[in-house]
Design a protein around this motif. Structure first.
Motif, short mmCIF file in Angstrom:
data_model
loop_
_atom_site.label_atom_id
_atom_site.label_comp_id
_atom_site.label_asym_id
_atom_site.label_seq_id
_atom_site.Cartn_x
_atom_site.Cartn_y
_atom_site.Cartn_z
N SER A 69 0.82 -1.21 0.00
CA SER A 69 0.00 0.00 0.00
C SER A 69 0.86 1.26 0.00
CB SER A 69 -0.95 0.00 1.19
OG SER A 69 -0.20 -0.04 2.39
N GLU A 70 2.07 1.20 0.57
CA GLU A 70 2.91 2.39 0.67
C GLU A 70 4.23 2.29 -0.09
OE1 GLU A 70 2.02 5.20 2.24
OE2 GLU A 70 0.11 4.31 2.82
N GLU A 71 4.69 1.07 -0.38
CA GLU A 71 5.98 0.91 -1.03
C GLU A 71 6.01 -0.35 -1.88
OE1 GLU A 71 8.92 0.67 2.07
OE2 GLU A 71 8.32 -1.33 2.66
N VAL A 72 7.03 -0.43 -2.73
CA VAL A 72 7.24 -1.60 -3.57
C VAL A 72 8.46 -2.36 -3.04
CG1 VAL A 72 8.59 -0.32 -5.28
CG2 VAL A 72 7.51 -2.43 -5.94
N LYS A 73 8.38 -3.67 -3.06
CA LYS A 73 9.46 -4.52 -2.58
C LYS A 73 9.90 -5.42 -3.72
CE LYS A 73 10.38 -8.07 0.89
NZ LYS A 73 9.79 -8.83 2.00
N LYS A 74 11.20 -5.42 -4.00
CA LYS A 74 11.76 -6.27 -5.05
C LYS A 74 12.58 -7.36 -4.38
CE LYS A 74 15.09 -6.04 -8.83
NZ LYS A 74 16.01 -5.12 -9.51
N THR A 75 12.26 -8.61 -4.68
CA THR A 75 13.00 -9.75 -4.13
C THR A 75 13.58 -10.53 -5.29
OG1 THR A 75 11.40 -9.88 -2.32
CG2 THR A 75 12.86 -11.76 -2.61
N GLU A 76 14.89 -10.74 -5.24
CA GLU A 76 15.58 -11.48 -6.29
C GLU A 76 16.24 -12.71 -5.68
OE1 GLU A 76 16.89 -8.21 -9.56
OE2 GLU A 76 18.28 -8.51 -7.91
N PHE A 77 16.17 -13.82 -6.41
CA PHE A 77 16.80 -15.06 -6.00
C PHE A 77 17.84 -15.43 -7.05
CE2 PHE A 77 12.50 -15.00 -4.40
CZ PHE A 77 12.63 -15.42 -3.08
N ASN A 78 19.09 -15.65 -6.62
CA ASN A 78 20.12 -16.15 -7.52
C ASN A 78 20.84 -17.31 -6.83
OD1 ASN A 78 22.06 -15.00 -5.79
ND2 ASN A 78 22.14 -13.13 -6.98
N ILE A 79 21.85 -17.86 -7.46
CA ILE A 79 22.47 -19.05 -6.88
C ILE A 79 23.22 -18.75 -5.58
CG2 ILE A 79 22.62 -20.27 -9.07
CD1 ILE A 79 25.57 -19.49 -9.20
N CYS A 80 23.49 -17.49 -5.30
CA CYS A 80 24.18 -17.11 -4.06
C CYS A 80 23.20 -16.82 -2.92
CB CYS A 80 25.05 -15.89 -4.29
SG CYS A 80 26.36 -16.18 -5.49
N GLY A 81 21.93 -16.69 -3.20
CA GLY A 81 20.96 -16.40 -2.15
C GLY A 81 19.85 -15.49 -2.63
#
Length: 160
Positions: free
Chosen positions: A56-68
């Protein structure tokens, strides 16, 4: 095959005129075959899964790669320019988060949908939205002052 999760929502509006946005999650991941082809060249640094969570107030970007996993949060007012960009035949989502290429740059419909949703939220929560909320609040204060003056006149009270 690349799949995405899209939940369509309409903003609700409070009495003050502030839009209330539902939480939405977009899977803007790279196509797995494209990622496998690029993985040896980038030593696995390119994320194989990217999720944009629009709160509602912000955007969250989550990325997954082979390191975590890496996460980044940003208020809508700080996203800067949000738009669609093209590089050769690929379509990207560009913002302060950088370039995001859903489906290895082939999912133009998803890019258009995310760009439209982010722009709508920026208008309601960014600087322009703050100005609109302040104007609505000033109108409410003026209405309250008018009512208070009428009550004081009725009670024959002096104003200070």
């Amino acid at each position: 095959r690349y799949t995405s999760i899209i939940i369509t929502t309409m903003p609700k509006t409070k009495k003050s005129g502030t839009p209330q946005f539902e939480e939405v999650e977009y899977d803007v991941s790279c196509n797995m075959l494209c990622w496998l082809a690029c993985c040896p060249l980038t030593f696995g640094a390119i994320p194989y899964k990217t999720i944009l969570f629009l709160g509602s107030e912000e955007v969250k970007k989550t990325e997954f790669n082979i390191c975590g996993k890496t996460e980044a949060n940003m208020p809508y007012g700080e996203l800067g320019h949000v738009g669609k960009s093209n590089c050769c035949c690929c379509v990207n989502l560009s913002s302060a988060f950088g370039e995001i290429s859903p489906g290895c740059g082939c999912d133009e419909a998803l890019v258009d949908k995310v760009v439209a949703d982010l722009k709508k939220r920026q208008e309601g929560r960014g600087d322009q939205g703050q100005v609109q909320r302040q104007e609505a609040m000033m109108e409410e204060i003026e209405t309250i002052n008018t009512k208070l003056d009428a009550i004081m006149d009725h009670l024959k009270m002096e104003r200070s």
